[in-house]
Design a protein around this motif. Structure first.
Motif, short mmCIF file in Angstrom:
data_model
loop_
_atom_site.label_atom_id
_atom_site.label_comp_id
_atom_site.label_asym_id
_atom_site.label_seq_id
_atom_site.Cartn_x
_atom_site.Cartn_y
_atom_site.Cartn_z
N VAL A 87 34.82 -25.22 -34.48
CA VAL A 87 34.10 -24.51 -33.73
C VAL A 87 32.34 -24.54 -34.15
O VAL A 87 32.31 -24.92 -35.24
CB VAL A 87 34.43 -22.88 -33.53
N ARG A 88 31.47 -23.90 -33.54
CA ARG A 88 30.21 -23.77 -33.92
C ARG A 88 29.83 -22.38 -34.35
O ARG A 88 30.38 -21.44 -33.61
CB ARG A 88 29.23 -24.28 -32.73
N VAL A 89 28.94 -22.20 -35.20
CA VAL A 89 28.85 -20.74 -35.58
C VAL A 89 27.32 -20.73 -35.86
O VAL A 89 26.73 -21.87 -36.23
CB VAL A 89 29.33 -20.27 -37.05
N PRO A 90 26.48 -19.57 -35.89
CA PRO A 90 25.10 -19.44 -36.30
C PRO A 90 24.93 -19.53 -37.73
O PRO A 90 25.88 -19.00 -38.37
CB PRO A 90 24.74 -18.28 -35.72
N MET A 91 23.83 -19.95 -38.18
CA MET A 91 23.28 -20.23 -39.47
C MET A 91 22.04 -19.71 -39.93
O MET A 91 21.21 -20.04 -38.97
CB MET A 91 23.65 -21.71 -40.19
N ASP A 121 20.07 -24.22 -37.43
CA ASP A 121 20.45 -22.67 -37.06
C ASP A 121 21.85 -22.47 -36.67
O ASP A 121 22.38 -21.49 -36.46
CB ASP A 121 19.48 -22.22 -35.90
N GLU A 122 22.63 -23.86 -36.69
CA GLU A 122 24.01 -23.69 -36.28
C GLU A 122 24.85 -24.70 -37.26
O GLU A 122 24.23 -25.39 -37.71
CB GLU A 122 24.54 -24.05 -34.76
N THR A 143 39.01 -13.92 -31.19
CA THR A 143 38.32 -13.37 -32.64
C THR A 143 39.22 -14.22 -33.66
O THR A 143 40.48 -14.30 -33.63
CB THR A 143 38.88 -11.84 -32.83
N VAL A 144 38.58 -14.99 -34.74
CA VAL A 144 38.78 -15.57 -35.51
C VAL A 144 38.18 -15.47 -37.07
O VAL A 144 37.09 -15.05 -37.14
CB VAL A 144 38.61 -17.43 -35.04
N ASN A 145 38.85 -16.08 -37.94
CA ASN A 145 38.13 -16.21 -39.27
C ASN A 145 37.82 -17.84 -39.51
O ASN A 145 38.84 -18.67 -38.65
CB ASN A 145 39.01 -15.68 -40.51
N VAL A 146 36.69 -18.34 -40.05
CA VAL A 146 36.41 -19.53 -40.23
C VAL A 146 35.89 -19.75 -41.73
O VAL A 146 35.53 -18.83 -42.53
CB VAL A 146 35.09 -19.87 -39.41
N ARG A 147 35.71 -21.08 -41.99
CA ARG A 147 35.31 -21.68 -43.19
C ARG A 147 34.25 -22.60 -42.60
O ARG A 147 34.60 -23.51 -41.93
CB ARG A 147 36.38 -22.46 -43.94
N ILE A 148 32.90 -22.25 -43.20
CA ILE A 148 31.90 -22.84 -42.43
C ILE A 148 31.44 -24.32 -43.04
O ILE A 148 31.68 -24.54 -44.51
CB ILE A 148 30.65 -22.05 -42.61
N CYS A 172 28.10 -12.91 -36.91
CA CYS A 172 29.62 -12.66 -36.53
C CYS A 172 30.35 -13.11 -35.28
O CYS A 172 30.66 -12.38 -34.43
CB CYS A 172 30.08 -11.17 -36.94
N ARG A 173 29.85 -14.26 -34.86
CA ARG A 173 30.26 -14.93 -33.67
C ARG A 173 30.19 -16.36 -33.68
O ARG A 173 29.76 -17.09 -34.65
CB ARG A 173 29.11 -14.63 -32.58
N TRP A 174 31.13 -17.03 -32.86
CA TRP A 174 31.58 -18.36 -32.57
C TRP A 174 31.49 -18.78 -31.25
O TRP A 174 31.64 -18.02 -30.27
CB TRP A 174 32.72 -18.71 -33.32
N THR A 175 31.56 -20.26 -31.13
CA THR A 175 31.43 -20.80 -29.62
C THR A 175 32.07 -22.15 -29.80
O THR A 175 32.12 -22.60 -30.98
CB THR A 175 30.23 -20.87 -29.00
#
Length: 80
Positions: A12-16, A25-26, A39-44, A72-75
């Motif tokens: 998935v994509r997350v903001p950074m 920025d992602e 709702t999920v947990n992730v490793r970036i 705290c969001r993902w897409t």
């Protein structure tokens, strides 16, 4: 209902913070835990050494990372 369902191992994509991600920025992230359809947990997988092993918990699905909501969001990745 989302067209895709999250599952462990999906990308998935997350903001950074661009300063911690070589100017971007992602970043991609791997789902490590699914709480429900949104709702999920992730490793970036950041593009820099200091943040290369960052984890985030309880991220909420958004339509686009352009939406406000902090880190705290993902897409889903865009389909091409």
């Amino acid at each position: 209902m989302p067209e895709q369902q999250p599952s462990v191992g999906r990308i998935v994509r997350v903001p950074m913070d661009p300063a911690a991600n070589n100017g971007s920025d992602e970043a991609p992230a791997v789902i490590t835990r699914v709480w429900n359809d949104t709702t999920v947990n992730v490793r970036i997988l950041a593009d820099s050494a200091p943040k290369a092993d960052e984890w985030r918990t309880s991220l909420v699905l958004v339509e686009s990372l352009a939406e406000s909501g902090g880190l705290c969001r993902w897409t889903w990745p865009e389909r091409v």
